[in-house]
Design a protein around this motif. Structure first.
Motif, short mmCIF file in Angstrom:
data_model
loop_
_atom_site.label_atom_id
_atom_site.label_comp_id
_atom_site.label_asym_id
_atom_site.label_seq_id
_atom_site.Cartn_x
_atom_site.Cartn_y
_atom_site.Cartn_z
N TYR A 34 31.36 -53.04 34.81
CA TYR A 34 30.24 -52.09 34.33
C TYR A 34 30.16 -52.05 32.91
CZ TYR A 34 30.55 -51.14 39.36
OH TYR A 34 30.48 -51.31 40.81
N SER A 36 27.36 -52.30 29.94
CA SER A 36 26.06 -52.52 29.51
C SER A 36 25.71 -52.59 28.15
CB SER A 36 25.19 -51.06 30.10
OG SER A 36 25.33 -50.98 31.47
N TYR A 38 22.70 -51.67 24.88
CA TYR A 38 21.05 -51.13 24.69
C TYR A 38 20.85 -51.75 23.36
CZ TYR A 38 22.61 -48.54 28.94
OH TYR A 38 22.57 -48.10 30.08
N PRO A 46 16.86 -45.81 23.61
CA PRO A 46 17.62 -47.04 23.87
C PRO A 46 16.64 -47.67 25.06
CG PRO A 46 19.03 -45.13 23.45
CD PRO A 46 17.63 -44.72 23.81
N LEU A 48 17.66 -50.71 27.79
CA LEU A 48 18.57 -51.68 28.40
C LEU A 48 18.23 -52.95 28.44
CD1 LEU A 48 21.26 -51.63 30.55
CD2 LEU A 48 19.55 -51.56 32.50
N TYR A 51 23.30 -55.40 32.10
CA TYR A 51 24.09 -54.45 32.56
C TYR A 51 25.10 -55.38 33.47
CZ TYR A 51 21.19 -55.65 36.63
OH TYR A 51 20.46 -56.50 37.83
N GLU A 52 26.09 -54.78 33.99
CA GLU A 52 27.05 -55.13 34.70
C GLU A 52 27.52 -56.84 34.21
OE1 GLU A 52 25.95 -53.80 39.35
OE2 GLU A 52 26.15 -55.85 38.81
N VAL A 99 31.17 -42.60 31.56
CA VAL A 99 30.45 -43.44 30.35
C VAL A 99 31.22 -43.17 29.11
CG1 VAL A 99 27.96 -42.86 28.93
CG2 VAL A 99 28.45 -42.09 31.45
N PHE A 101 30.68 -44.78 25.21
CA PHE A 101 29.72 -45.51 24.32
C PHE A 101 30.60 -46.20 23.27
CE2 PHE A 101 25.37 -45.14 25.10
CZ PHE A 101 25.28 -43.91 25.79
N TRP B 49 27.47 -39.47 25.04
CA TRP B 49 27.26 -39.20 26.06
C TRP B 49 27.73 -37.62 26.39
CZ3 TRP B 49 31.25 -38.24 30.31
CH2 TRP B 49 30.64 -37.81 31.26
N LEU B 52 26.54 -35.83 33.03
CA LEU B 52 25.74 -36.61 34.25
C LEU B 52 25.92 -35.72 35.58
CD1 LEU B 52 24.85 -39.39 34.99
CD2 LEU B 52 27.11 -39.98 35.02
N TYR B 54 25.01 -36.30 39.94
CA TYR B 54 24.62 -37.17 40.98
C TYR B 54 23.88 -36.45 42.06
CZ TYR B 54 28.26 -40.01 38.53
OH TYR B 54 28.91 -40.76 37.61
N ARG B 60 29.73 -34.56 36.01
CA ARG B 60 31.01 -35.06 34.96
C ARG B 60 30.38 -34.68 33.74
NH1 ARG B 60 34.22 -38.92 37.62
NH2 ARG B 60 33.88 -38.28 39.87
N ARG B 100 20.22 -42.86 36.24
CA ARG B 100 21.43 -43.41 36.24
C ARG B 100 21.67 -44.06 37.54
NH1 ARG B 100 26.21 -44.90 33.24
NH2 ARG B 100 27.97 -44.85 34.68
N ALA B 103 24.86 -48.01 41.50
CA ALA B 103 25.36 -49.17 41.71
C ALA B 103 25.74 -50.18 40.65
CB ALA B 103 24.27 -49.67 42.73
N MET B 104 25.11 -49.90 39.66
CA MET B 104 25.14 -50.67 38.52
C MET B 104 25.89 -49.98 37.35
SD MET B 104 21.36 -52.53 38.13
CE MET B 104 20.78 -50.87 37.44
N GLU B 105 26.27 -48.46 37.67
CA GLU B 105 26.77 -47.64 36.50
C GLU B 105 26.31 -47.95 35.13
OE1 GLU B 105 28.22 -45.37 37.34
OE2 GLU B 105 29.70 -45.86 39.15
N THR B 106 24.97 -47.86 35.12
CA THR B 106 24.07 -47.70 33.80
C THR B 106 22.87 -46.86 33.85
OG1 THR B 106 23.18 -49.43 32.32
CG2 THR B 106 22.38 -49.65 34.49
N PHE B 107 22.66 -46.51 32.68
CA PHE B 107 21.34 -45.74 32.58
C PHE B 107 20.27 -46.68 32.26
CE2 PHE B 107 23.26 -41.69 32.38
CZ PHE B 107 24.46 -41.88 31.40
N ASP B 108 19.32 -46.89 33.25
CA ASP B 108 18.57 -47.97 33.06
C ASP B 108 17.06 -47.47 32.77
OD1 ASP B 108 18.19 -48.37 36.99
OD2 ASP B 108 18.03 -46.75 35.53
N TRP B 110 14.86 -44.37 30.25
CA TRP B 110 15.48 -43.18 29.76
C TRP B 110 14.07 -42.29 29.17
CZ3 TRP B 110 20.04 -42.92 25.95
CH2 TRP B 110 21.06 -43.82 26.45
#
Lengths: 110, 120
Positions: A34, A36, A38, A46, A48, A51-52, A99, A101, B49, B52, B54, B60, B100, B103-108, B110
């Motif tokens: 996991y 990513s 940016y 930022p 993306l 990812y993954e 997270v 960074f 960060w 977060l 959910y 978190r 967030r 499933a991908m554990e990413t910030f897609d 913003w």
């Protein structure tokens, strides 16, 4: 949890390839797929790019690729273009935090 | 189409509590595998960060700021609120909220970010 380690700067000429590293531990980069990446241009949010570890969102040029070996992830930009000049950040999921960074890398296109 | 936008004060005084709101569209925080996070960036510095939340209300926080942060959601309003207590000039930064995908554990996605200055 310490931040992931990135080189502060990287550079390359147009058309060349540049690789930016992101080093963590077995508790983050090495333990999960996991990671990513940016891209951030000055004054912008930022974006993306990866990812993954190695997947590209729709619309991201295939000049951008990601990989991982052990506790180090890498972003490679091939066929450098002027618009690739930006700051690049890696993020990883971690066992203790969702997270973490990296400190960022300023990519300069010479 | 997912969009997010941050809102709140541009200037706060030291020791005050900052309250920021993230208003989003294109997704629901009642849908599984979704979250909203807050990230900040001091001028000329790296991304950091903060917190977060959910879909299931799990929360978190950054360990270094945990005692000062509270994150909540209002699913009916499509909003996430972050409060940060005891503000200091070093907290001057652009504050971003982001979608967030767990499933991908990413910030897609913003938001555009909002600059908060801490000064007396």
């Amino acid at each position: 949890q310490s931040a992931l380690t990135q080189p502060p700067s990287a550079s390359g000429s147009p058309g060349q390839s540049v690789t930016i590293s992101c080093t963590g531990t077995s508790n983050d980069v090495g333990g999960y797929n996991y990671v990513s990446w940016y891209q951030q241009h000055p004054g912008k949010a930022p974006k993306l790019m990866i990812y993954e570890v190695s997947k590209r969102p729709s619309g991201v040029p295939d000049r951008f690729s990601g990989s991982k070996s052990g506790n180090t992830a890498s972003l490679t930009v091939s066929g450098l273009q002027a618009e690739d000049e930006a700051d690049y950040y890696c993020i990883s999921y971690a066992v203790s935090n969702p997270v973490i960074f990296g400190g960022g890398t300023k990519l300069t296109v010479l | 189409q997912i969009t997010l936008k941050e809102s709140g004060p541009t200037l706060v005084k030291p020791t005050q509590t900052l309250t920021l709101t993230c208003t989003f569209s294109g997704f629901s925080l009642s849908t599984s595998a979704v979250g909203v996070g807050w990230i900040r960036q001091p001028p000329g510095q790296a991304l950091d960060w903060l917190a977060l939340i959910y879909w299931d209300d799990d929360k978190r926080y950054s360990p270094s700021l945990k005692r000062r942060l509270t994150i909540t959601k209002d699913t009916s309003k499509n909003q996430v609120v972050l409060t940060m207590a005891d503000m200091d000039p070093v907290d001057t930064a652009t504050y971003y909220c982001a979608h967030r995908d767990t499933a991908m554990e990413t910030f897609d996605y913003w938001g555009q970010g909002t600059l908060v200055t801490v000064s007396s």
